[in-house]
Design a protein around this motif. Structure first.
Motif, mmCIF file in Angstrom:
data_model
loop_
_atom_site.group_PDB
_atom_site.id
_atom_site.type_symbol
_atom_site.label_atom_id
_atom_site.label_comp_id
_atom_site.label_asym_id
_atom_site.label_seq_id
_atom_site.Cartn_x
_atom_site.Cartn_y
_atom_site.Cartn_z
ATOM 1 N N TYR A 1 0.855 -1.193 0.000
ATOM 2 C CA TYR A 1 0.000 0.000 0.000
ATOM 3 C C TYR A 1 0.890 1.241 0.000
ATOM 4 N N ARG B 1 6.543 -0.547 3.136
ATOM 5 C CA ARG B 1 6.145 -1.810 3.755
ATOM 6 C C ARG B 1 5.489 -2.735 2.740
ATOM 7 N N GLY C 1 -3.978 -9.286 9.639
ATOM 8 C CA GLY C 1 -2.850 -8.483 9.183
ATOM 9 C C GLY C 1 -1.926 -9.219 8.224
ATOM 10 N N ALA C 2 -2.191 -10.502 7.998
ATOM 11 C CA ALA C 2 -1.305 -11.306 7.136
ATOM 12 C C ALA C 2 -1.369 -10.887 5.663
ATOM 13 N N GLY C 3 -2.512 -10.305 5.265
ATOM 14 C CA GLY C 3 -2.653 -9.884 3.872
ATOM 15 C C GLY C 3 -3.771 -10.609 3.135
ATOM 16 N N LYS C 4 -4.630 -11.311 3.876
ATOM 17 C CA LYS C 4 -5.675 -12.136 3.255
ATOM 18 C C LYS C 4 -6.675 -11.296 2.455
ATOM 19 N N SER C 5 -7.221 -10.264 3.103
ATOM 20 C CA SER C 5 -8.209 -9.432 2.399
ATOM 21 C C SER C 5 -7.570 -8.679 1.245
ATOM 22 N N THR C 6 -6.322 -8.345 1.399
ATOM 23 C CA THR C 6 -5.612 -7.662 0.311
ATOM 24 C C THR C 6 -5.656 -8.517 -0.949
HETATM 25 P P1 ADP Z 1 -5.882 -9.695 6.770
HETATM 26 O O1 ADP Z 1 -7.041 -9.771 5.849
HETATM 27 O O2 ADP Z 1 -4.998 -10.903 6.704
HETATM 28 O O3 ADP Z 1 -6.262 -9.373 8.182
HETATM 29 P P2 ADP Z 1 -5.239 -7.303 5.285
HETATM 30 O O4 ADP Z 1 -5.020 -7.783 3.905
HETATM 31 O O5 ADP Z 1 -6.521 -6.667 5.622
HETATM 32 O O6 ADP Z 1 -4.934 -8.501 6.297
HETATM 33 O O7 ADP Z 1 -4.084 -6.297 5.675
HETATM 34 C C1 ADP Z 1 -2.705 -6.612 5.529
HETATM 35 C C2 ADP Z 1 -1.874 -5.440 6.006
HETATM 36 O O8 ADP Z 1 -2.090 -4.325 5.141
HETATM 37 C C3 ADP Z 1 -2.209 -4.975 7.416
HETATM 38 O O9 ADP Z 1 -1.014 -4.673 8.085
HETATM 39 C C4 ADP Z 1 -3.033 -3.744 7.184
HETATM 40 O O10 ADP Z 1 -2.841 -2.848 8.243
HETATM 41 C C5 ADP Z 1 -2.477 -3.193 5.898
HETATM 42 N N1 ADP Z 1 -3.498 -2.468 5.140
HETATM 43 C C6 ADP Z 1 -4.712 -2.946 4.780
HETATM 44 N N2 ADP Z 1 -5.384 -2.042 4.051
HETATM 45 C C7 ADP Z 1 -4.573 -0.962 3.927
HETATM 46 C C8 ADP Z 1 -4.677 0.308 3.285
HETATM 47 N N3 ADP Z 1 -5.776 0.630 2.604
HETATM 48 N N4 ADP Z 1 -3.635 1.170 3.395
HETATM 49 C C9 ADP Z 1 -2.532 0.828 4.072
HETATM 50 N N5 ADP Z 1 -2.351 -0.342 4.699
HETATM 51 C C10 ADP Z 1 -3.359 -1.232 4.639
#
Ligand code: ADP
Ligand code: ADP
Length: 229
Positions: A13, A17, A40-45
């Motif tokens: 993002y 990082r 925080g692992a990146g699953k939803s990403t």
């Molecule tokens: P999970 O689904 O495994 O909980 P996410 O994919 O939601 O994890 O998030 C992975 C990392 O990316 C986390 O550290 C989160 O804080 C960060 N993150 C998620 N969305 C954003 C964003 N829009 N901007 C910056 N960082 C983000």
């Protein structure tokens, strides 16, 4: 169709990082792959990248062999259905809410989707038909009822690819079981990416991927992962 493939996907993002550090997996057409791992692992990403909400910094994401960068946003939206953790309803009728994603659906199609999603019960309880105003009452639907609206949307939209992003995580265990049964029915025959917190909720997935700090730490069937401890 509907094969989803991530090839060595890297993403951040912000430049300081890296969130995904080279993630590769495939969901063959019609199969189910689950991604589990700590928050925080990146699953939803991963699900956001499949929709191409963001551009990746390395690797490729393919749908049916086609790079998502070469697919229009409209075709991606049409091909991919999503059931999130908390379904947000519009301040409108239940029919409108179910039609979200396929505005042209007929009343019969809406009624059938509602029936398959077993929405009938709570509609009868609250009012007379699918045209009923959800409005402020929408906010009072239970978590399980909102998920049934999301399931009806999916049935109506009929996408080849389905993302279930913590779709049952916010529910009590009884409702979770009911909604999980409904989700299994709606995911049958679709390429399904299940994002979940716990391994126990994805027992039947064809493959489970354990994501940690943006990397795949482990992968296998539920049985294989249990055997390895
Ligand atoms: P999970 O689904 O495994 O909980 P996410 O994919 O939601 O994890 O998030 C992975 C990392 O990316 C986390 O550290 C989160 O804080 C960060 N993150 C998620 N969305 C954003 C964003 N829009 N901007 C910056 N960082 C983000
Ligand atoms: P198949 O891939 O064999 O056709 P399904 O697509 O019906 O089977 O579902 C595969 C497995 O994915 C299910 O048995 C279930 O364990 C898991 N699964 C489906 N939906 C969910 C969900 N919402 N939450 C957790 N696990 C799910």
């Amino acid at each position: 169709g509907g094969t989803v493939r991530f090839e060595d996907v890297r993403f951040s993002y912000d430049p300081e990082r890296e969130i995904l550090k080279g993630v590769s997996f495939e969901v063959p057409a019609g199969r189910t792959v689950a991604i589990v791992g700590p928050s925080g692992a990146g699953k939803s990403t991963i699900s956001r990248l499949l929709y191409r909400f963001y551009d990746i910094s390395g690797g490729r994401i393919l749908v049916d062999g086609q790079d998502v960068r070469d697919v229009s946003q409209a075709s991606l939206r049409a091909a991919i259905g999503m059931v999130p953790q908390d379904t947000v309803l519009f301040n409108d009728t239940l029919g409108y809410n179910i039609r979200y994603g396929r505005a042209g659906a007929s009343d019969e199609e809406v009624a059938r989707a509602a029936e398959l999603a077993q929405i009938d019960g709570f509609v009868r309880r609250t009012a007379k038909g699918y045209a009923t105003e959800v409005g402020e009452r929408g906010l009072k639907l239970s978590g399980g009822e909102k998920q049934r609206v999301a399931i009806a949307r999916t049935i109506l939209k009929d996408p080849p690819i389905l993302i279930l992003d913590e779709a049952t995580s916010a529910l009590d265990s009884h409702t979770e079981r009911e909604i999980q049964d409904a989700l299994e029915r709606v995911s049958r025959g679709r390429t399904t990416l299940v994002i979940a917190h716990r391994l126990s909720t994805v027992v039947g997935a064809d493959e489970i991927i354990v994501l940690q700090h943006g990397r795949i730490a482990e992968r296998g069937t539920h049985g294989e992962l249990m055997e390895r401890g």
